[in-house]
Design a protein around this motif. Structure first.
Motif, PDB file in Angstrom:
ATOM      1  N   THR A   1       0.816  -1.213   0.000  1.00  0.00           N
ATOM      2  CA  THR A   1       0.000   0.000   0.000  1.00  0.00           C
ATOM      3  C   THR A   1       0.850   1.265   0.000  1.00  0.00           C
ATOM      4  O   THR A   1       0.366   2.338  -0.358  1.00  0.00           O
ATOM      5  N   ASN A   2       2.115   1.167   0.404  1.00  0.00           N
ATOM      6  CA  ASN A   2       3.057   2.292   0.295  1.00  0.00           C
ATOM      7  C   ASN A   2       3.589   2.283  -1.132  1.00  0.00           C
ATOM      8  O   ASN A   2       4.490   1.521  -1.471  1.00  0.00           O
TER       9      ASN A   2
ATOM     10  N   GLU B   1       9.894   8.745   3.316  1.00  0.00           N
ATOM     11  CA  GLU B   1       8.767   8.597   2.401  1.00  0.00           C
ATOM     12  C   GLU B   1       8.424   7.134   2.146  1.00  0.00           C
ATOM     13  O   GLU B   1       7.307   6.807   1.735  1.00  0.00           O
ATOM     14  N   GLU B   2       9.409   6.266   2.371  1.00  0.00           N
ATOM     15  CA  GLU B   2       9.190   4.843   2.121  1.00  0.00           C
ATOM     16  C   GLU B   2       9.190   4.046   3.427  1.00  0.00           C
ATOM     17  O   GLU B   2       9.352   2.823   3.416  1.00  0.00           O
TER      18      GLU B   2
END
Length: 625
Positions: free
Chosen positions: A426-427, A539-540
């Protein structure tokens, strides 16, 4: 032999290729058969064989013969390509028409005008018709009116068929063992092994072919024909000695099958043999591995990132990444001499390599190691021209299976990956980044020949390198162990193996230091969601994920200070993980000192062929059977 005429090597001045004792300069215009025929005329190169060749699954047959006819002033190599469905009468007519053109051109060239009288006709040497025919020597009659394929079948069945052109007879040689291409490396160093950098055979097997090595001094005239050659060795590879420095090398290949021998082809080195770099640090390490392990319950393992030419041969590598290393020492022809000798000197039973160029695997590692009783498997990293190579000594092990995956390509399709994949997909940025990676894992199942109850599952990998990617590497570790566990349990079930006699060796460049989560996953079998690695890229960032694996692993070489040493980065990132409940470590070959690594600022260098250091460890089964 005409069909083995190929460029053998290139340099700024001149090099040579030899076909049946004819020395030819290897310059671009010599690739022209027209130029070759003129050159051959000057050197009295003769040929009374017509070479017919048809490659498997092709409908074309190539024909080549050298026609020398003094009467009609012809000295030319003719090449034709005919479809095997064509009638041989049509083939003969096509060949006749081309040869007739050459006859007319030659006989009309530079003729002085003659006075013409009405009483006598002009005399000319041009025949009324050029004769081209096929002749069966057994039945003593011409062969006519059949498909070309039938003619080839008769030749296959040992029928002696001649090709007759003018007054010349050519014995047809069909698909004889042939050297298609032959090269020697640019760099040849005393104290190291030399072998062809390229050898392509047609209708021949390397294991049945013969090879010889000669040395000779180039005369002051620089005329290669005047070199006096001395036989110095036989076999596909040759260990060059200090006595050979200053000499040129000549390599001779006689292509063979069990039934047939083809024409020899030779190549001369384009430069002289040079002195080696002196004693390399790995030669000191060889003092600990002078012999193969004799105990049937022991085996020696090497893991080594050999630095792919793909990454060393670029302006960025030469000027920035490895700017401290001399350009000649970065060249693959130089480096491969070092890492081939280094690998052979460890007398290992299992060798796991990373950053292996596919061409280096095919043309260097596989042929040389095969001569030393090794077989190997290659797994490319996705579509990248480098990957993983796993070799094993066939005298100690039998390979039952070998397979591998590129992790990013299997995230959505491999069933064993689905639980972990569903937690992170989902990321979108994270999912895209891990899917785009070319990271691969290979596994090879080996059975011990002396102890058939003993089995090893040898895994090999090379994780993503980027500094902000601890989370990616940890996920790659999780997926890798899911894959290895699945393979292990399947073999255990299908072969009914006893876990006391079935162990995993997991080698590779993990690009993870001992402080990172990957080391904890392997040695402690679990990492929680609080680990800092998960946040290496905000961000990840990976949240709420834990990893576990069921095997009791330890690092065979511990945690040395360095396994990778460049100017910009020095750390321990390479490991040999092993199952400590089934195996125990007998000894570890000491690593080079930091002073040795810094002798040329960092590695690679003239005495280190890679920016990594090979890890070498010997193991023994904890339970003997």
């Amino acid at each position: 032999m005409l069909l083995s005429l190929v460029p053998c090597f290139r340099n700024q001045s001149c090099s040579f290729v030899i076909i049946n004792n004819l020395i030819l300069p290897n310059k671009p215009h010599f690739n022209s058969l027209k130029y070759l025929s003129n050159f051959a005329l000057r050197h009295r190169y003769n040929m009374n064989v017509a070479y017919f060749r048809q490659l498997p699954n092709e409908e074309q047959c190539s024909i080549s013969f050298h026609l020398i006819n003094e009467k009609y002033k012809i000295n030319k190599i003719f090449n034709f390509c005919r479809n095997v469905t064509e009638n041989i009468d049509a083939s003969a007519d096509r060949m006749r028409a081309n040869i007739e053109k050459e006859v007319k051109k030659r006989t009309n060239r530079k003729k002085k005008p003659q006075k013409v009288t009405t009483e006598e006709p002009i005399k000319t040497d041009i025949p009324e018709e050029v004769i081209v025919r096929f002749f069966d020597t057994e039945n003593k009659q011409d062969v006519k009116d059949m498909p070309f394929s039938e003619l080839l079948n008769r030749i296959r069945n040992n029928k002696e068929i001649l090709l007759k052109v003018l007054e010349n007879n050519f014995l047809i040689n069909f698909n004889s063992p042939t050297v298609q291409a032959i090269n020697l490396p640019h760099s040849i160093l005393a104290g190291f092994y030399v072998y062809p950098s390229k050898l392509e055979l047609l209708f021949a097997e390397k294991e049945h072919s013969s090879f010889q090595w000669y040395r000779g001094k180039m005369p002051k005239s620089k005329n290669a024909e005047q070199i006096e050659w001395q036989l110095i060795g036989e076999g596909f590879s040759h260990l060059v000695t200090s006595n050979d420095v200053g000499y040129h090398l000549k390599f001779v290949c006689i292509p063979k099958t069990l039934q047939e021998t083809g024409a020899s082809s030779e190549v001369i080195s384009n430069g002289e043999i040079e002195a080696g770099p002196g004693q390399c640090p790995f030669e000191v390490r060889h003092l600990f591995t002078q012999n193969k392990l004799a105990n049937q319950f022991q085996f020696r393992v090497v893991t080594y990132n050999i630095l792919a030419d793909l990454y060393a041969d670029s302006d960025y590598s030469r000027n920035e990444l490895f700017g401290y290393c001399s350009n000649y020492a970065l060249h693959i022809d130089y480096r491969k001499q070092l890492f081939i000798k280094e690998l052979l000197g460890y007398n290992a039973d299992i060798i796991c390599l990373q950053e292996v160029d596919k061409k280096v695997f095919n043309m260097d590692l596989q042929p040389v190691l095969r001569m030393k009783s090794f077989e190997g498997f290659f797994k490319a990293k996705g579509n990248t021209a480098e990957g993983l190579a796993t070799f094993f000594d066939v005298n100690r092990f039998e390979a039952l299976d070998s397979q591998g995956i590129t992790i990013g390509e299997c995230l959505e399709t491999l069933e064993t990956f689905q639980d972990l994949w569903n937690q992170i997909k989902t990321n979108e940025k994270l999912a895209a980044r891990i899917k785009e990676r070319s990271t691969a894992v290979s596994v090879t199942l080996l059975r011990c020949r002396q102890n058939p109850l003993k089995h090893l599952l040898v895994a090999n990998t090379h994780f993503y390198f980027h500094p902000d990617a601890d989370h990616i590497r940890l996920l790659q570790g999780g997926f890798s162990m899911l894959y290895v566990r699945d393979i292990y349990e399947r073999f255990e079930r299908e072969l009914q193996l006893d876990r006391a006699h079935f162990a995993i060796i997991f080698c590779g460049d993990f690009n993870s230091t001992p402080e990172c989560g990957m080391f904890r996953l392997m040695t402690e079998r679990f990492v929680g969601d609080e680990l800092a690695d998960w946040q290496s890229n905000e961000e990840e960032a990976v949240r709420g994920v834990t990893l576990a694996q069921p095997f009791m692993f330890q690092s065979a070489c511990g945690c040395p200070k360095f396994t990778n040493y460049t100017v910009g980065f020095q750390a321990c990132i390479d490991y040999i993980y092993y199952q400590c409940d089934s195996l125990r470590v007998n000894d570890v070959v000491p690593l080079p000192s930091e002073e040795e690594l810094m002798a040329y600022d960092a590695i690679p260098s003239p005495v280190f062929p890679s920016d990594h250091i090979a890890l070498v460890a010997s193991f023994e089964w904890a339970q003997k059977s």
